[in-house]
Scaffold this active site. Sequence first.
Site, PDB file in Angstrom:
ATOM      1  N   GLU A   1       0.874  -1.167   0.000  1.00 26.50           N
ATOM      2  CA  GLU A   1       0.000   0.000   0.000  1.00 26.50           C
ATOM      3  C   GLU A   1       0.913   1.219   0.000  1.00 26.50           C
ATOM      4  O   GLU A   1       1.717   1.399   0.911  1.00 26.50           O
ATOM      5  CB  GLU A   1      -0.900  -0.026   1.234  1.00 26.50           C
TER       6      GLU A   1
ATOM      7  N   CYS B   1      -2.803   7.588   5.068  1.00 25.17           N
ATOM      8  CA  CYS B   1      -2.787   7.224   3.649  1.00 25.17           C
ATOM      9  C   CYS B   1      -4.097   7.592   2.965  1.00 25.17           C
ATOM     10  O   CYS B   1      -4.155   7.659   1.732  1.00 25.17           O
ATOM     11  CB  CYS B   1      -2.494   5.738   3.490  1.00 25.17           C
TER      12      CYS B   1
END
Length: 523
Positions: A263, A300
């Site tokens: 990720e 994020c």
Amino acid sequence: MVKGELLIGGEARYGAGEAFKAFDPTLGTEIAPDFAGANLDDVRIACGLAAAAFDEYRATSLEDRAAFLEAIAENLERDADELLARAGVETGLPPARLKGELGRTTGQLRLFARVVREGAYLDVRIDHALPERTPPRSDIRLIHQPLGPVVVFGASNFPLAFSAAGGDTASALAAGCPVIVKAHPAHPGTSEIAGRAVMRAVAERGLPAGVFALLFDKGIEIGAALTADPRVAAVGFTGSRRGGEALMAIAAKRPRPIPVYAEMSSVNPVLLLPGALAERGEAIGKAFAGALSLGSGQFCTNPGLILAIGEADDFVAGARAAISEIAPTTMLTPGIHAAYRAGVSALNDHARVSCVVQGAEGEGLQGQVHLFTATSADLRADPRLVEEVFGASGLLVRCQDADDMAALLEDLEGQLTASVHAAPSDYPLARTLMPRLEKLAGRILFNGFGTGVEVCDAMVHGGPYPATGDGRSTSVGALAIARFLRPVSYQDVPAELLPTALREDNPEGVARRIDGVQTAVIR
């Protein structure tokens, strides 16, 4: 008590690699003790023990594995005072945030315990033999089996939920895979405390010692060596695009390539549609400021790109008023702070970009909130404007009309989230945008922001590249276990040699699809 020791084979010991200290970002000072870095021998030992433990661990019953995950959660809760105190010093994050993150960490361990007990994740399928059919059909049965030892890289921005005992560790252990954690150097003491909680649970449940290991390294050598080790079957990573792509390159060049579930990068576009702006533009602006600055923007899912049709004056006014009152907060590491300052400086100096508002200026490693603005033409002239600036920086892009917004969406890279602020009058327009958003992001949300990722069955925390290395996966939620499994089919295998979930008596009561008909869990 934090000692700076590696955890390998059920034992704690000092490594022989280069030592380093943790860093207090609030005070700007190093923190004792020294953390003994691992060396390549430690990598070989940890990977060897994990490989040796794999067959025994993967054969554990669903109940035993679920109880193991619950034991980890209980140990973390017993160590909560020490864990939260150390995490606060190493990260500068406030107590309430860390307490919530610990709850998320133990919650996801218990979520996977439930998933394992139910057994539905095995996706068992049985097609009985049809000997009288022309041509005859064999007896064919399918179950998902664990991949093998998994390397998990701790994330800088989540010292608990994406670290030693975090989501990647929990989902890999739930799948039946031993785990080797490469601790993040930003919070090594926190990782050690959590790692000891996992190691104790391994011993308490009578599991092979190689089921879990924790290694330290302040550089990149150990992470690269772990990814390249032939006994490692998969990697879980949360971090920068540069770091994730480097690991993916190593994994791809192995004689037997392996998946790296990385990720990496996302600006999480926010769409402001005309009806919503007219009804509540100022309120959306104020809410956006809170989401942008949450945790110094070090999420994020931080909303870094805002696309608005028209001037969005009320939105700007609300955001400006809120941002001007936001106090600066400490960022996680000197490196993250320096990269953030460089990113906002580049936007400040860009000829096509204007600064709407800056928050209060901080001291030391505190991050200053920024909101910039540009037009869709500016974005097309310099696509680098949509590159992620990790921190509390947002770029408002004014679109000429709906077609202009849709065209910009087509040009964006893959994202973790996409948010739409819409009034009922905007629904026809939103409907036309939905196919683009479905191709763009792993999670689509309305009238909110992507910060705050719920750990539940339906959550997706992933998205097309470069949000993640594999857009078919998620690192949060029950489906995260699927990353560390693969389907195996058994044809005409004697019953006594089959996995228990494939046998006719189904002793663990797993839900199964039999001859095309789904059956329920039997308890």
